[in-house]
Scaffold this active site. Structure first.
Site, mmCIF file in Angstrom:
data_model
loop_
_atom_site.group_PDB
_atom_site.id
_atom_site.type_symbol
_atom_site.label_atom_id
_atom_site.label_comp_id
_atom_site.label_asym_id
_atom_site.label_seq_id
_atom_site.Cartn_x
_atom_site.Cartn_y
_atom_site.Cartn_z
ATOM 1 N N ILE A 18 0.826 -1.208 0.000
ATOM 2 C CA ILE A 18 0.000 0.000 0.000
ATOM 3 C C ILE A 18 0.866 1.266 0.000
ATOM 4 C CG2 ILE A 18 -2.023 -1.136 0.991
ATOM 5 C CD1 ILE A 18 -1.221 -0.031 3.722
ATOM 6 N N GLY A 19 2.155 1.088 -0.239
ATOM 7 C CA GLY A 19 2.997 2.262 -0.500
ATOM 8 C C GLY A 19 3.729 2.847 0.698
ATOM 9 N N GLY A 20 3.965 2.026 1.718
ATOM 10 C CA GLY A 20 4.681 2.527 2.900
ATOM 11 C C GLY A 20 6.057 3.104 2.559
ATOM 12 N N SER A 76 10.693 -4.447 0.143
ATOM 13 C CA SER A 76 10.196 -5.075 1.386
ATOM 14 C C SER A 76 9.578 -6.422 1.043
ATOM 15 C CB SER A 76 9.212 -4.178 2.134
ATOM 16 O OG SER A 76 8.277 -3.579 1.266
ATOM 17 N N CYS A 79 7.568 -11.484 4.345
ATOM 18 C CA CYS A 79 8.361 -11.844 5.520
ATOM 19 C C CYS A 79 8.055 -13.235 6.050
ATOM 20 C CB CYS A 79 8.128 -10.827 6.623
ATOM 21 S SG CYS A 79 6.406 -10.739 7.122
ATOM 22 N N SER A 339 2.404 -3.711 6.126
ATOM 23 C CA SER A 339 3.105 -2.484 5.740
ATOM 24 C C SER A 339 4.173 -2.102 6.769
ATOM 25 C CB SER A 339 2.082 -1.369 5.522
ATOM 26 O OG SER A 339 2.704 -0.265 4.929
HETATM 27 N N1 SAH Z 1 6.015 -2.351 2.122
HETATM 28 C C1 SAH Z 1 4.711 -2.742 1.659
HETATM 29 C C2 SAH Z 1 4.301 -4.145 2.031
HETATM 30 C C3 SAH Z 1 5.264 -5.238 1.783
HETATM 31 S S1 SAH Z 1 4.570 -6.800 2.181
HETATM 32 C C4 SAH Z 1 3.677 -1.749 2.192
HETATM 33 O O1 SAH Z 1 4.023 -0.691 2.658
HETATM 34 O O2 SAH Z 1 2.489 -2.056 2.149
HETATM 35 C C5 SAH Z 1 5.104 -7.782 0.852
HETATM 36 C C6 SAH Z 1 4.403 -7.517 -0.453
HETATM 37 O O3 SAH Z 1 5.030 -8.327 -1.438
HETATM 38 C C7 SAH Z 1 2.931 -7.889 -0.478
HETATM 39 O O4 SAH Z 1 2.177 -6.757 -0.868
HETATM 40 C C8 SAH Z 1 2.829 -8.998 -1.559
HETATM 41 O O5 SAH Z 1 1.691 -8.882 -2.362
HETATM 42 C C9 SAH Z 1 4.086 -8.739 -2.382
HETATM 43 N N2 SAH Z 1 4.648 -9.912 -3.067
HETATM 44 C C10 SAH Z 1 4.866 -11.140 -2.565
HETATM 45 N N3 SAH Z 1 5.480 -11.931 -3.461
HETATM 46 C C11 SAH Z 1 5.652 -11.171 -4.572
HETATM 47 C C12 SAH Z 1 6.219 -11.417 -5.866
HETATM 48 N N4 SAH Z 1 6.744 -12.596 -6.168
HETATM 49 N N5 SAH Z 1 6.235 -10.408 -6.751
HETATM 50 C C13 SAH Z 1 5.708 -9.199 -6.443
HETATM 51 N N6 SAH Z 1 5.160 -8.913 -5.249
HETATM 52 C C14 SAH Z 1 5.129 -9.879 -4.328
#
Ligand code: SAH
Length: 356
Positions: A18-20, A76, A79, A339
């Site tokens: 969501i763009g953190g 990110s 996890c 996020s």
């Molecule tokens: N920093 C982000 C959240 C990261 S959580 C924020 O602020 O919201 C990890 C994210 O990785 C999730 O949104 C998930 O959909 C994405 N994701 C997981 N595997 C992925 C892949 N193989 N390619 C692209 N995105 C992926």
């Protein structure tokens, strides 16, 4: 900080959610142009698009990467492979492989990135994915500084310790090069370039946990309604009524609940399962302040969940951030739980982007 006359850094945001990261870069005030974002989650992309007027890409090929001429990668990765709930399969887990695949592309690029920022859960630093990451960065002439930091170290009454890796490719260097190759648990190097903290003091500083909590703002500053006792107050996300904790849950799970008060200066990490499960997913708010806290039964505290807006506030998201209407309550908590804290990431990015 970058010289005004220089070109903005061209930034790619991987796993954008969501763009953190993007909010953190904005808050940091760095001279950055967000060139592209990538995420496979449609719903997260809806939220991102709603707020930034740009829809992240769902796929990524190595050939594409050079096209962006990006200098900075923010990542990110998911996890779950490293959390206790996950099965700890680490890099054997498919979720970890996309991350290493992206890093593996670096040496093949005509114009590889010069700065990298990685966010993950605590536990990542001892995983084999971390080992591979460090190896790849070293082979590609990066120097790294690593941190484990939590919002309460930045005045926010919230515990969400996360691991961060900051990497710069030579000849770029950090403002405090004495921390190259180190893992730090204190934020001081980010605030004060001159002040050098001997590494052994790092341990001592982390032990003053209680003192640091005293410096945090009270929870009430992050709540939606000024009158927290009024459960019927109208909120942008509907009546606060839908957030009250049913007594059946209190009976069953009361002893596992983490309860905070409006004047508390701490609360627990909100995970993606908040509102679905009670145990270990985040704090609940007592909307009635009893005279004697320890003796009052939970039923009398009028417990409620924090609203998604309040979780966003504790993540230091800006006021403008909002969810599109079609995103359900559970989905909002899930996306926020994945996020990050802008209060932590913004100063880290400012430090990464600043020249010695
Ligand atoms: N920093 C982000 C959240 C990261 S959580 C924020 O602020 O919201 C990890 C994210 O990785 C999730 O949104 C998930 O959909 C994405 N994701 C997981 N595997 C992925 C892949 N193989 N390619 C692209 N995105 C992926």
């Amino acid at each position: 900080m970058e010289d005004e006359h220089q070109q903005p850094w061209r930034v790619l945001e991987f796993y954008s959610g969501i763009g953190g990261m993007r909010y953190s870069a904005m808050k940091a005030g760095v001279n950055a142009k967000m060139v592209e974002a990538f995420d496979i989650n449609d719903l997260a992309n809806d939220v991102y698009q709603h707020n930034f007027n740009h829809r992240p890409f769902q796929t990524l090929t190595a050939a594409d990467l050079d096209r962006y001429r990006a200098n900075v990668w923010l990542l990110s990765p998911p996890c779950q492979p490293y959390t206790r709930q996950g099965l700890q399969k680490q890099s054997a887990d498919a979720r970890a492989s996309s991350f290493i695949k992206i890093l593996d592309i670096i040496p093949q690029l005509m114009q590889p990135p010069t700065m990298l920022f990685v966010e993950n859960v605590v536990g990542f630093e001892t995983s084999d994915t971390h080992q591979q990451m460090v190896q790849i960065l070293k082979e590609n002439e990066f120097v790294t500084q690593e941190f484990i930091l939590s919002p309460f170290q930045f005045g926010v009454p919230y515990s969400r310790p996360r691991y961060f890796c900051l990497a710069k490719r030579k000849p770029l260097s950090f403002c405090n090069p004495e921390y190259d190759g180190q893992l730090l648990c204190v934020p001081e190097p980010l605030h004060d370039r001159k002040k050098s903290i001997p590494i052994n003091e790092n341990d001592r500083l982390t032990s003053t946990f209680d003192e640091i909590l005293q410096t945090c703002l009270p929870i009430e500053r992050f709540l939606e309604s000024a009158s927290t006792t009024n459960l019927d107050a109208f909120s942008p996300e509907g009546s606060l009524n839908q957030y009250s904790v049913p007594s059946s849950l209190i009976e069953r799970w009361g002893s596992a609940m983490d309860i905070v008060y409006p004047d508390s200066t701490r609360c627990c990490c909100f995970t993606k399962s908040y509102y679905r499960y009670v145990k270990g997913t985040g704090s609940l708010l007592a909307t009635i302040m009893p005279k004697i806290r320890d003796k009052t039964s939970l039923e009398e505290l009028s417990l409620r969940y924090f609203t998604p807006r309040e979780v966003a506030n504790l993540h230091a998201f800006p006021k403008e951030f909002e969810f599109p209407e079609h995103v359900t309550l559970r989905q909002r908590y899930a996306l926020l739980g994945n996020s990050l804290s802008v209060a932590v990431v913004a100063p880290l990015l400012r430090y990464l982007f600043s020249d010695p």
